[in-house]
Design an enzyme around this catalytic site. Structure first.
Site, PDB file in Angstrom:
ATOM      1  N   ALA B 315       0.829  -1.215   0.000  1.00  0.00           N
ATOM      2  CA  ALA B 315       0.000   0.000   0.000  1.00  0.00           C
ATOM      3  C   ALA B 315       0.857   1.256   0.000  1.00  0.00           C
ATOM      4  O   ALA B 315       1.743   1.404   0.835  1.00  0.00           O
ATOM      5  CB  ALA B 315      -0.902  -0.019   1.232  1.00  0.00           C
ATOM      6  N   ASP B 317       0.412   4.514   1.150  1.00  0.00           N
ATOM      7  CA  ASP B 317      -0.606   5.124   2.000  1.00  0.00           C
ATOM      8  C   ASP B 317      -0.806   6.608   1.720  1.00  0.00           C
ATOM      9  O   ASP B 317      -1.822   7.176   2.096  1.00  0.00           O
ATOM     10  CB  ASP B 317      -0.283   4.889   3.481  1.00  0.00           C
ATOM     11  CG  ASP B 317      -0.627   3.454   3.913  1.00  0.00           C
ATOM     12  OD1 ASP B 317      -1.256   2.735   3.119  1.00  0.00           O
ATOM     13  OD2 ASP B 317      -0.270   3.068   5.030  1.00  0.00           O
ATOM     14  N   ASN B 400      -6.955  -0.688   8.404  1.00  0.00           N
ATOM     15  CA  ASN B 400      -6.682  -1.263   9.716  1.00  0.00           C
ATOM     16  C   ASN B 400      -5.711  -0.445  10.561  1.00  0.00           C
ATOM     17  O   ASN B 400      -5.772  -0.467  11.767  1.00  0.00           O
ATOM     18  CB  ASN B 400      -6.126  -2.684   9.540  1.00  0.00           C
ATOM     19  CG  ASN B 400      -4.967  -2.742   8.557  1.00  0.00           C
ATOM     20  OD1 ASN B 400      -5.112  -2.306   7.402  1.00  0.00           O
ATOM     21  ND2 ASN B 400      -3.835  -3.242   8.961  1.00  0.00           N
ATOM     22  N   TYR B 401      -4.804   0.302   9.892  1.00  0.00           N
ATOM     23  CA  TYR B 401      -3.716   0.965  10.617  1.00  0.00           C
ATOM     24  C   TYR B 401      -4.001   2.422  10.929  1.00  0.00           C
ATOM     25  O   TYR B 401      -4.700   3.093  10.191  1.00  0.00           O
ATOM     26  CB  TYR B 401      -2.420   0.924   9.796  1.00  0.00           C
ATOM     27  CG  TYR B 401      -1.526  -0.238  10.159  1.00  0.00           C
ATOM     28  CD1 TYR B 401      -1.007  -0.358  11.437  1.00  0.00           C
ATOM     29  CD2 TYR B 401      -1.193  -1.203   9.217  1.00  0.00           C
ATOM     30  CE1 TYR B 401      -0.174  -1.429  11.762  1.00  0.00           C
ATOM     31  CE2 TYR B 401      -0.371  -2.266   9.543  1.00  0.00           C
ATOM     32  CZ  TYR B 401       0.135  -2.378  10.822  1.00  0.00           C
ATOM     33  OH  TYR B 401       0.946  -3.427  11.147  1.00  0.00           O
ATOM     34  N   GLU B 402      -3.377   2.892  12.004  1.00  0.00           N
ATOM     35  CA  GLU B 402      -3.344   4.316  12.321  1.00  0.00           C
ATOM     36  C   GLU B 402      -1.899   4.792  12.332  1.00  0.00           C
ATOM     37  O   GLU B 402      -1.007   4.056  12.785  1.00  0.00           O
ATOM     38  CB  GLU B 402      -3.942   4.588  13.719  1.00  0.00           C
ATOM     39  CG  GLU B 402      -5.383   5.015  13.736  1.00  0.00           C
ATOM     40  CD  GLU B 402      -6.359   3.906  13.385  1.00  0.00           C
ATOM     41  OE1 GLU B 402      -5.974   2.716  13.434  1.00  0.00           O
ATOM     42  OE2 GLU B 402      -7.509   4.228  13.040  1.00  0.00           O
ATOM     43  N   HIS B 453       7.015  -0.818   6.973  1.00  0.00           N
ATOM     44  CA  HIS B 453       6.434   0.524   6.819  1.00  0.00           C
ATOM     45  C   HIS B 453       7.609   1.419   6.443  1.00  0.00           C
ATOM     46  O   HIS B 453       8.506   1.622   7.265  1.00  0.00           O
ATOM     47  CB  HIS B 453       5.843   1.046   8.120  1.00  0.00           C
ATOM     48  CG  HIS B 453       4.774   0.178   8.718  1.00  0.00           C
ATOM     49  ND1 HIS B 453       3.425   0.475   8.612  1.00  0.00           N
ATOM     50  CD2 HIS B 453       4.842  -0.959   9.429  1.00  0.00           C
ATOM     51  CE1 HIS B 453       2.731  -0.466   9.246  1.00  0.00           C
ATOM     52  NE2 HIS B 453       3.554  -1.345   9.753  1.00  0.00           N
ATOM     53  N   HIS B 621       8.294  -4.661  10.273  1.00  0.00           N
ATOM     54  CA  HIS B 621       7.324  -4.980  11.317  1.00  0.00           C
ATOM     55  C   HIS B 621       6.956  -6.460  11.263  1.00  0.00           C
ATOM     56  O   HIS B 621       6.041  -6.858  10.542  1.00  0.00           O
ATOM     57  CB  HIS B 621       6.084  -4.085  11.166  1.00  0.00           C
ATOM     58  CG  HIS B 621       5.114  -4.238  12.300  1.00  0.00           C
ATOM     59  ND1 HIS B 621       3.849  -3.689  12.270  1.00  0.00           N
ATOM     60  CD2 HIS B 621       5.208  -4.860  13.491  1.00  0.00           C
ATOM     61  CE1 HIS B 621       3.223  -3.998  13.397  1.00  0.00           C
ATOM     62  NE2 HIS B 621       4.016  -4.711  14.144  1.00  0.00           N
TER      63      HIS B 621
END
Lengths: 667, 667
Positions: B315, B317, B400-402, B453, B621
């Protein structure tokens, strides 16, 4: 409530210090010992584990380990020289159980003696004559700063030697910054308080020490604005910073019972000694054992200026100076905000009386931003929690420098150890207009030499028990050309890991995401199916730059690798050895490991054993002018985080953050 | 006070958005454009510099750059397919100055379209049949999560494709955590909303996608305690955490005038756009120019599971999702403490009307511990100041992520950029009892695959002016065996440095204390005699693990080096290219540099030029179970600090910390 009998991890009480002194005095009749140290000799771990297990089960303490003191005294020998004697005293039985005469070893710096060195230097007519030759500005005051002699192979390593560096205060104000005026003068002083050498310092790249006096260059006098940090010597401060209060209307979330601290599922015992300062013991989360002991174990500050006598600047700030003895008396509202609990420390006088070191450790909470958050994008419902941390902090002053050491405990079962370096740079003179390759000119005529700060954090783990292993994991791309490996889109990666078998030093490599995990191979996580563990979040730092053949390297040893793993031994607390003052080298962590490897009766295996992890980190501090005349804090952080230790996020039960609770204000 | 005419750096106003839409509508008669973006086209730097100089001198703004909008619309072509058209609109002149038809390019993810994908998928009888075959627990609800298709070379890269991942909610509660129940089902959906492929997912190491349906293993149903994060589905929270208020009785120390923020000698302009979210412009300290622009410029999240179809999880982002469009509406007292100023953003509807994005950026202060301290050991007088920081923060949710992005400004002229990753892990099914080499089993039947990330922080410096250079400095031991080098005690070290001449990528090396300085060779520090500069404190991170020949690598490009330096070009804002959705690769920072190197008419020199520094950092991660079911924040920090920029510590004038002012409380 607080038991009247000290807990075995508690530092010596004033009564115990007095008692130990008395026992030692009786042991050394007529010796008039100079008491340098009267400190807790921590109980052997095997005894402590038994005790802690009983304590955990609420049993009466039948097997309470004996209270013992470690005492260092200086006595005059028959040959009229000073000798250190180290004694272990059993306080319960009022006996000396061990006594070692340690000729040629020196305890940590004696500030009373250092004042005598300073006075002797000042009283020496040759020094007075040299000062006269400098033709200093009228009204100025010469300040003499004695340092321990960092062994360079040139002097006597068995007799104590001091190096006196000369500075000048321009103003009558005793808080004027004399480091802003390093003078071209240096003296070596013997144990017997005789000035044995007087140097003039090198003042340019190719300059060397000499006997020739050069008058002070009055163009080096700077405006107070560039050189002074003390508010009494500065213009009024900026007024733009509005007050900021931390208010805890229901008080703190922590409780203390003597030295036992309980907070948000954490428990730990606060210790304190003259050398390491703050120590932590028996650290648990939700009553699961994590760390038996954590402390800063050593700190070395070698200077990089190759010109004699500057190689004699290399300070063991714990071994030589003591993080406990130099701990600041922390002041309410100045060193931390909110609701503060202070711990006092106890030390001793030369004659063995107890001395309180007030407010040497503070305990308080801080808000640490968002702990976790998720917004369900389908419902737009956000759940957010704030992170509260518990801070246990101590601040030390070592001559010019300050260090702020703080353990941060998180609700997510993480521990962070934060070091902030601040204070004033150590300086030496340089000719106006000159520059050198190993220092920064921070004011006209003032050189701040390059140096390193290397810390050793000692981590004695007890991850779900004492038998732990060190696992090194790396992340690697899967190969793209191996038909046996499925990686058709060339994006796959995996981890490989190794469990360290033998004692030794290891290095960091972020490019492989090299991760150091302390695991318990006897305890498997029920969901992940892997051993429970904690991982180290290291502070990536350059290691010691001094050559392995230098005294700096031989004396420090821990500075050659970022991670060390050793077997636990009760008395192995210091990675550069117990006696660092003028140490000849070869007493540090790598020598100890090497000796064990060479000894057929010694074990060196560290897999599924009681192990200790030592993390070397720090900074190569090539000063900026922005570090002058006082240095904004430079932060270094080391972390420890659970990795497949729990069965989920341990902070999942932290209450959601609400305005009702937090009372923020809209501009 | 706030000028009614927008500042050239200000985001488009609602009026301007409406105006731009009208102009574009007129330009494309009958096309019924779907307005994806109406955003500020920032003025060319050469015009802005002229404007800023005049502004600085308080002159009337004769040369105010034209207000321009960048507009992306989707129109139906004659062949009845969708086509993106990008237009630059001059709002002052109400004209379209540039129009590009971009066949095969896609704008960022269209959430309305994604909902249509979800509905189409749900409505497909073949999907319904597959769901039936799963024999899911009674009362459960299937949740379909469409993702953009990360190019893997298998599908059509010119037509938009979506990947639908299937999950299950066990509870009626719409906030139940469906990521805890990944289902063994996956569908590919075409631009035309047709389900073009249905897969069953691999469920063990050697398993591959298949057409065979396997019924859901009901042993995978977990207790809410292990799987749910929402308070409505959890036992009552811990009550041990006592309230903690930040009270600022005299209000904040910052001031805002429109988007101009002034605080403690700092000034900067807050920008915001759909893609980068928070941007900062014209950052100055004490009115000295430091940074022309800073922003997060891209973020890539590639997954490391090699099994098809998981390589399609990768992704962008920012490029695909948008940090602005996904910015959270921050809530008072929840996302930050103290006195808070919020900034709103503006976006647009499909039909070109302005839409407010409320509270997307917050501005507040935090106490940050001790700024500097020194205790004069001779007088025992301590001087201590506390560090106050200004925080500009935005939080985004990407499925799903912040991510919590915050710039921290310090009184010592430092800037820190802090990223916190939180939220929920992306999951996929795994057979109970199985494990794979590229993921962690976080709950029975739930695999959290390894992923990275990777962030790119774009730093457009203007250190005392626009002509800057990148200097790479290392610390090296002096040799011990070179008679020409004075190093008799083997402890000397020095720095060596290189000024980068050409555009390119560079790597970090802490073992050499490799330091990246942005310097201005035209401005010499009057005291140190060296160029003024700022140094980067990098976040040491593993680079992209996907093989250079993979689509992930070709599409992201910035992930191969930690530091990139390029010449400034007005439209080079994105290190993986402007159009990342299903991008074929070769449009990123290294391709752009390579193209310039091969073009004889292009310049590639970066010494004493207008340059841009891009820092790649992030995390590999490999999930811990402690990241489940919601992840405690993982912090990553990048810093910028003055290095020989000022003539001393810029925070020397911060007032001393006192109890009178700070009002702490003793336990």
């Amino acid at each position: 409530m607080h038991n009247s009998k000290p807990h075995p991890f508690d530092p010596l009480t004033p009564v115990e210090i007095t008692q130990a002194a008395k026992i030692v005095q009786d042991e050394l009749p007529g010796a008039l010992p100079n008491f340098r140290v009267i400190t807790l000799q921590e109980p052997p771990k095997n005894e402590m584990l038994h005790f802690l297990e009983q304590e955990d089960h609420g049993q009466s303490h039948a097997s309470r380990p004996a209270r013992k003191a470690r005492v260092q005294v200086i006595i005059r020998t028959q040959s009229d020289s000073n000798e250190m004697v180290e004694l272990i005293v059993n306080l319960d039985q009022a006996v000396v159980c061990k006594k070692d005469h340690l000729p040629g070893k020196h305890p940590y710096i004696d500030s009373a003696y250092m004042q005598a060195v300073e006075s002797a230097c000042r009283a020496d007519p040759r020094i007075e004559a040299e000062i006269q030759k400098l033709k200093l500005p009228e009204g100025s005051t010469v300040v003499i700063e004695p340092w321990a002699y960092a062994t360079d192979g040139m002097g006597d390593m068995t007799e104590r030697t001091s190096m006196c560096w000369f500075y000048m205060r321009l103003s009558d104000n005793p808080d004027a910054n004399y480091y802003a005026y390093p003078l071209d003068l240096c003296a070596e002083v013997s144990e017997q308080l005789q000035v044995t050498k007087i140097y003039h310092l090198p003042s340019s790249e190719d300059d060397r020490v000499s006997e020739d006096a050069r008058p002070y260059d009055h163009n080096k006098v700077n405006s107070a604005d560039l050189s002074e940090y003390h508010p009494s010597l500065r213009p009024p401060p900026r007024t733009s910073t509005k007050p900021y209060h931390v208010v805890q209307p229901q008080g703190p979330s922590f409780k203390t019972d003597g030295n036992l601290v309980s907070w948000e599922k954490w428990t730990m015992r606060v210790g304190f000694n003259y050398r390491e300062g703050l120590t932590l013991h028996d650290i648990r989360y939700d009553d699961r054992s994590l760390f038996y002991r954590m402390s800063l174990s050593e700190m070395f500050v070698p200077y990089g200026d190759p010109r004699s006598p500057f190689p004699r600047k290399g300070a063991f700030d714990l071994g030589n100076d003591g993080a406990g003895i130099n701990a600041n008396n922390l002041r309410l509202g100045c060193d931390c905000l909110g609701v503060i609990k202070y711990f006092d420390g106890w030390h001793n006088t030369m004659t063995g009386e107890p001395v309180k070191l007030p407010n040497v450790v503070c305990c308080h909470e801080q808000d640490d931003g968002i702990l976790w958050k998720h917004t369900n994008f389908r419902t737009q419902n956000a759940v957010v929690t704030r992170s509260r941390i518990l801070v246990l902090q101590t601040i030390i002053t070592v001559s010019n420098y300050e260090y702020i050491f703080a353990f941060h405990f998180g609700q997510d079962a993480s521990i962070h150890y934060e070091v902030r370096a601040t204070g004033i740079l150590s300086t030496c003179p340089i000719n106006i207009g000159d520059s050198v390759g190993y220092g920064t000119v921070v004011a006209p005529g003032v050189l701040a030499p390059y140096h390193q700060h290397l810390f050793s954090l000692r981590i004695d783990p007890s991850i779900d028990g004492m038998l732990n292993s060190l696992q090194v994991e790396e992340s690697h791309a899967l190969p793209i050309d191996n038909p046996a490996i499925h990686n058709p889109f060339r994006v796959g990666y995996t981890t490989s890991s190794e469990i360290i078998a033998e004692e030794g030093g290891l290095d960091l490599d972020f490019s492989k995401n090299r991760t150091f995990k302390i695991i318990n191979e006897n305890a498997t996580n029920p969901i992940t199916g892997t051993p429970v563990g904690f991982k180290l979040l290291p502070c990536y730092s350059q290691m010691l730059l001094a050559h392995p053949q230098s005294y700096h390297a031989k004396r420090s040893e821990f500075g050659s690798h970022a991670i060390w793993v050793t077997r636990y031994n009760d008395d192995e607390l210091f990675p550069s050895g117990r006696h660092t003052m003028q140490s000849p080298g070869g007493e540090g962590i790598s020598s100890v490991i090497q000796q064990r490897k060479e000894d057929p009766d010694s074990k060196t295996s560290v897999r599924n054993e009681d192990i200790v992890i030592w993390h070397t980190f720090g900074s190569t501090h090539n000063p900026r002018i922005e570090d002058w005349p006082v240095m904004p804090s430079e932060k270094m952080v080391v972390g420890l985080k659970p990795v497949n230790f729990f069965t989920g996020n341990p902070s999942l039960d932290v209450a959601v953050s609400t305005q009702e609770r937090n009372r923020s204000v809209l501009v």
